[in-house]
Write an enzyme that holds these catalytic residues in place. Structure first.
Site, PDB file in Angstrom:
ATOM      1  N   ARG A  56       0.806  -1.228   0.000  1.00  0.00           N
ATOM      2  CA  ARG A  56       0.000   0.000   0.000  1.00  0.00           C
ATOM      3  C   ARG A  56       0.828   1.260   0.000  1.00  0.00           C
ATOM      4  NH1 ARG A  56      -2.662  -3.941   1.984  1.00  0.00           N
ATOM      5  NH2 ARG A  56      -0.662  -4.382   2.891  1.00  0.00           N
ATOM      6  N   THR A  57       1.795   1.341   0.902  1.00  0.00           N
ATOM      7  CA  THR A  57       2.496   2.616   1.075  1.00  0.00           C
ATOM      8  C   THR A  57       3.240   2.982  -0.198  1.00  0.00           C
ATOM      9  OG1 THR A  57       2.704   2.108   3.417  1.00  0.00           O
ATOM     10  CG2 THR A  57       4.089   3.882   2.572  1.00  0.00           C
ATOM     11  N   LYS A  86      26.264  -3.466  -1.136  1.00  0.00           N
ATOM     12  CA  LYS A  86      27.740  -3.407  -1.257  1.00  0.00           C
ATOM     13  C   LYS A  86      28.359  -2.673  -0.077  1.00  0.00           C
ATOM     14  CE  LYS A  86      27.365  -2.933  -6.278  1.00  0.00           C
ATOM     15  NZ  LYS A  86      27.641  -2.009  -7.384  1.00  0.00           N
ATOM     16  N   ARG A 107      11.502   3.700   3.346  1.00  0.00           N
ATOM     17  CA  ARG A 107      11.075   2.734   4.380  1.00  0.00           C
ATOM     18  C   ARG A 107      12.283   1.879   4.717  1.00  0.00           C
ATOM     19  NH1 ARG A 107       5.816  -1.008   4.426  1.00  0.00           N
ATOM     20  NH2 ARG A 107       5.027   1.000   5.139  1.00  0.00           N
ATOM     21  N   HIS A 135       5.345   5.969  11.565  1.00  0.00           N
ATOM     22  CA  HIS A 135       4.811   5.838  10.208  1.00  0.00           C
ATOM     23  C   HIS A 135       3.847   7.023  10.039  1.00  0.00           C
ATOM     24  CE1 HIS A 135       3.546   4.261   6.490  1.00  0.00           C
ATOM     25  NE2 HIS A 135       3.280   3.001   6.815  1.00  0.00           N
TER      26      HIS A 135
HETATM   27  C1  NCD Z   1       2.050  -1.052   8.303  1.00  0.00           C
HETATM   28  C2  NCD Z   1       3.546  -0.835   8.414  1.00  0.00           C
HETATM   29  O1  NCD Z   1       4.304  -1.042   7.473  1.00  0.00           O
HETATM   30  O2  NCD Z   1       3.933  -0.403   9.502  1.00  0.00           O
HETATM   31  N1  NCD Z   1       1.651  -1.253   6.980  1.00  0.00           N
HETATM   32  C3  NCD Z   1       1.292  -0.168   6.220  1.00  0.00           C
HETATM   33  O3  NCD Z   1       2.124   0.630   5.860  1.00  0.00           O
HETATM   34  N2  NCD Z   1       0.001  -0.006   5.930  1.00  0.00           N
HETATM   35  C4  NCD Z   1       1.510  -2.061   9.241  1.00  0.00           C
HETATM   36  C5  NCD Z   1       2.104  -3.436   9.274  1.00  0.00           C
HETATM   37  O4  NCD Z   1       3.021  -3.775   8.545  1.00  0.00           O
HETATM   38  O5  NCD Z   1       1.594  -4.230  10.068  1.00  0.00           O
END
Ligand code: NCD
Length: 315
Positions: A56-57, A86, A107, A135
């Site tokens: 999703r993100t 590397k 991320r 997040h």
């Molecule tokens: C979450 C995350 O990555 O923290 N997912 C997301 O971005 N919607 C929640 C999760 O991974 O459980």
């Protein structure tokens, strides 16, 4: 000029800012549905550096950028396919990709990595999840979802359920909720309780919260049941994860005890903590929540580049 990073919700603890951000998101939703989006980010490039899995993100950020007329480059498995494999440091990677892109979305499994990246970056850094840290973009879309679904945030009772220790969406959302007059129930097994630093934050903000190891007694009074996955990848001991993974499973029997106008949210991915049999109930808001992520990320991308006041949405 200092770039406008998105690192932590700490920078968004301002109700009038949130209200205009939500106003822009609502406008983007209307424009998207009418297929009339102004391409304000034409010629800008977003770099997506993902060192942890994401569906999703990453895809909503990419879609948001493309819909606003921008372009996207990136690596979805950066720990294997970028020069990190590397031995390149994050600082060097940021300096390099900053030559190509105008905004960098990261991320990464390490808490605090976004701060490190921002400290050397001339381009805005957006934190798309830093380990068990924060997040922020998810919490913004969560808050927007509550406002859209319930029409208000003040006065609600919200239960945060599941892995409150490792859940970064929980950490960011708890802080954002402290701006509002909410009643908070923290529901987790003893081993997965919300860390002290977030409880101290809530205390300072004067938020009333209570801790529970079951949601059964409070189901009838919650407006939002916000459920999270037990974060397998954060456990050093696989047996401990196995013991806790099914600590909570929401079923239709639980739904029957909930108010008719309450909602169930989840940042997704879901594993077993919400039964599929719940999905068709109107109160299951998690897939609508995902869609909201697109509009919030459009508003955030616009925010890092442009000053748009927007039309405030009450909340
Ligand atoms: C979450 C995350 O990555 O923290 N997912 C997301 O971005 N919607 C929640 C999760 O991974 O459980």
């Amino acid at each position: 000029m200092v770039p406008r990073h998105v690192i932590s919700v700490d920078q968004f603890l301002d109700r009038s800012f949130l209200s205009s951000l939500f106003g822009r998101a609502a406008l983007f939703e209307a424009q998207r549905k009418a297929r009339k989006i102004e391409c304000t980010l034409n010629g800008r490039v977003m770099v997506a550096l993902f060192y942890e899995p994401s569906t999703r993100t990453r895809l909503s950020f990419e879609t948001a950028m493309l819909l606003l007329g921008g372009s996207v480059v990136g690596t979805e498995s950066a720990s294997h396919f970028s020069s990190a494999a590397k031995g390149e440091t994050m600082e060097d990677t940021i300096r390099v990709v900053g030559n190509f892109g105008d905004v960098i979305v990261i991320r990464h499994p390490e808490e605090g990595i976004a701060v490190r990246a921002a400290s050397v970056s001339e381009k805005p850094i957006i934190n798309a999840g830093d380990g068990i840290g924060e997040h922020p973009t998810q919490a913004l879309l969560d808050l927007y979802t509550i406002l859209k679904e319930l029409g208000r945030i003040d006065g609600i009772h919200i239960a945060l359920v599941g892995d409150l220790k490792h859940g970064r969406t929980i950490h960011s959302l708890a802080k954002l909720l402290s701006l509002y007059n909410v009643k908070l129930s923290l529901v987790a097994p003893n081993q997965l309780k919300l860390p002290e630093k977030y409880k101290e934050f809530l205390d300072k903000a004067g938020i009333i919260y209570s801790e529970h190891d079951s949601y059964e007694p409070i189901l009838g009074s919650v407006d939002v049941l916000y459920v999270t996955r037990v974060q397998k990848e954060r456990f050093a001991d696989a047996a401990e994860y196995e013991k806790l993974k099914n600590a909570f499973v929401v079923t239709p029997a639980h739904l029957a005890k909930m108010k008719p106008n309450s909602i169930i949210m989840h940042p997704l991915p879901r594993v077993a903590e919400i039964s599929n049999a719940v999905d068709n109930d109107r109160r299951a808001a998690y897939f609508r929540q995902t869609e909201n992520g697109l509009y919030i990320r459009m508003a955030l991308l616009e925010h890092v580049f442009l000053d748009r006041a927007g039309t405030p949405l009450a909340g």
